[in-house]
Motif scaffolding. Structure first.
Motif, PDB file in Angstrom:
ATOM      1  N   ASP A 282      -3.202  -2.315   6.012  1.00 44.13           N
ATOM      2  CA  ASP A 282      -3.380  -2.939   4.700  1.00 44.13           C
ATOM      3  C   ASP A 282      -2.075  -3.568   4.208  1.00 44.13           C
ATOM      4  N   HIS A 286      -1.362  -7.441   3.175  1.00 43.50           N
ATOM      5  CA  HIS A 286      -0.849  -7.891   1.870  1.00 43.50           C
ATOM      6  C   HIS A 286       0.387  -8.757   2.066  1.00 43.50           C
ATOM      7  N   HIS A 325     -11.834  -1.293   3.258  1.00 45.66           N
ATOM      8  CA  HIS A 325     -12.090  -2.657   2.786  1.00 45.66           C
ATOM      9  C   HIS A 325     -11.338  -3.597   3.716  1.00 45.66           C
ATOM     10  N   HIS A 345      -7.375  -7.852  -1.444  1.00 47.71           N
ATOM     11  CA  HIS A 345      -8.567  -7.307  -0.799  1.00 47.71           C
ATOM     12  C   HIS A 345      -9.732  -8.284  -0.925  1.00 47.71           C
ATOM     13  N   SER A 424      -4.189  -4.958  -5.631  1.00 47.31           N
ATOM     14  CA  SER A 424      -2.874  -4.982  -5.014  1.00 47.31           C
ATOM     15  C   SER A 424      -2.732  -3.954  -3.894  1.00 47.31           C
ATOM     16  N   HIS A 425      -3.573  -2.948  -3.870  1.00 42.17           N
ATOM     17  CA  HIS A 425      -3.435  -1.962  -2.802  1.00 42.17           C
ATOM     18  C   HIS A 425      -4.690  -1.106  -2.704  1.00 42.17           C
TER      19      HIS A 425
HETATM   20 ZN   LIG Z   1      -4.420  -2.800  -0.167  1.00 38.41          ZN
END
Ligand SMILES: [Zn+2]
Length: 425
Positions: A282, A286, A325, A345, A424-425
């Motif tokens: 992830d 990003h 996700h 995401h 954002s995360h």
């Molecule tokens: Zn993330």
């Protein structure tokens, strides 16, 4: 390699080839027509598996798997996860149908209930939701959490912690020790050690009082032979695989192998539940960092291969590999270039792979993330909260099928642009 299940294996019958073909075709038609009815689940609960290993590639959509496949092929390897016999797609949205973060997704996979983004193990009203890990523990089994992010981060925390704010790292560390996972390995030491500015008891003190062995160095992990075990190998997240010093920091695979050895030797017939997160997939998405992404996926897959080796040797362990996700709206072009469409995401459905006793319940083409907790509970014949009973929305099969077209057909990919998230995360 074919999986070998000896625990309570489904009965197989030999049929003449023609009859078998007709039956297969009939079942295929029936599965399309009745996906949401999940006929296999109408039976009374039978404990199919003794142990479950749930492996979550954070942000790992189908294109991320493709990136890993290309990286693996460049060194003559195939992805272990793609050797698993059951492959499906999972819808990931959080409670209002919005694009999920890792906290709401972990809660859904752990408890079978949707919640709002940012929440860990609690519903939209703040009510505590019992997780599959907690159900295993209540019945005498052992539980383990392994990640290469901070152990307090949303994915591992969502399986044992009940808090409304995923960013309260020190509170999460305390709650995690209170939950008493038998093994917890990852980064995040900064959230456990004492500070000058906090009066509350540091989580590390509580862990020591509760009898935890604390490992903070590679060699301490190697020599540990007792439970419970808390391993903290970085102050926050552990390094990307590309940046990891193998002499200093254990790999995700090494941590997983240690967790499996300890859990297997102590759990007996009660079994165990182990969650393993490849958390930095992830982060690489990003950051739109193609090189680190590909290596994170292959490192995660190398960990999957360790879990499969363990499970195939025993025959009593269900392995499920999926993602919380997709991150980055990633596309892989015809010449193998990785192209990110966003730094957030998306709600693009993610792949799921399953192998082991109970795998057939995942073989329905399209699932919702809440179904994962329910199907694991079914494989272990454990109860979840009554509120989580039943499988996902009746339209999930249709939603999943539509999304599948977008995932596998680049010409349709632009259609997903409207679903890009600012999470954002
Ligand atoms: Zn993330």
């Amino acid at each position: 390699m074919r999986a070998r299940f000896s625990y309570i294996a489904p009965r197989r019958q030999t049929r003449p080839a023609l009859l078998r073909a007709v039956v297969v075709m009939a079942l295929a038609v029936a599965s399309v027509a009745f996906t949401s009815f999940m006929p296999a689940l109408a039976a009374n609960p039978v404990r199919a598996a003794r142990n479950v290993i749930l492996m979550i590639g954070d942000g790992m959509g189908s294109a991320q798997v493709e990136a890993g496949r290309q990286r693996a092929a460049s060194v003559g390897r195939r992805l272990a996860m793609e050797s698993m016999p059951v492959q499906s797609l999972v819808t990931t949205t959080s409670i209002s149908g919005g694009i999920t973060d890792s906290a709401a997704a972990a809660t859904a996979m752990a408890t079978g209930r949707k919640t709002v983004n940012g929440r860990l193990g609690v519903d939209a009203d703040g009510n505590r939701l019992r997780s599959i890990a907690e159900s295993v523990k209540m019945t005498g089994g052992l539980i383990g959490l392994v990640t290469n992010c901070s152990i307090t981060s949303a994915t591992p925390a969502g399986f044992v912690v009940h808090l409304s704010d995923r960013d309260m790292g020190r509170d999460i560390a305390r709650a995690m020790v209170e939950a008493r996972p038998d093994v917890a390995l990852g980064g995040g030491a900064a959230f456990f050690v004492p500070t000058l500015f906090e009066h509350a008891r540091p989580a590390l003190h509580s862990a020591l009082e509760d009898g935890y062995t604390i490992a903070m160095e590679m060699n301490e992990l190697e020599v540990t032979s007792t439970l419970p075990l808390l391993g903290l190998f970085a102050m926050t997240d552990m390094p990307y695989e590309l940046d990891r010093d193998p002499a200093e920091e254990p790999s995700l695979r090494q941590m997983t192998e240690k967790a499996l050895a300890l859990l297997a030797s102590s759990s007996g017939d009660a079994g165990f539940f182990l969650m393993v997160e490849g958390g930095r997939i992830d982060h690489a998405c990003h950051a739109m960092d193609a090189a680190r992404l590909a290596l994170e996926v292959t490192a995660f897959d190398y960990t999957v291969s360790a879990a499969l080796e363990f499970a195939r040797d025993r025959g009593d362990t269900l392995v499920v590999v999926t993602a919380d996700h997709e991150t980055g709206q990633l596309q892989v072009t015809g010449d193998g270039e990785l192209v990110f469409g966003s730094d957030g995401h998306t709600d693009t459905p993610v792949p799921l792979f399953a192998e082991g006793p109970g795998q057939e319940w995942f073989d329905v083409g399209a699932l919702d993330n809440t179904d994962i907790a329910k199907l694991i509970a079914r494989a272990l014949a454990l109860p979840l909260d009554r509120s989580a009973a039943g499988l996902g929305r009746p339209d999930i099969g249709l939603v999943g099928a539509q999304r599948f077209q977008q995932v596998v057909c680049p010409a349709h990919f632009a259609d997903t642009a409207s679903h890009v998230s600012i999470a954002s995360h």
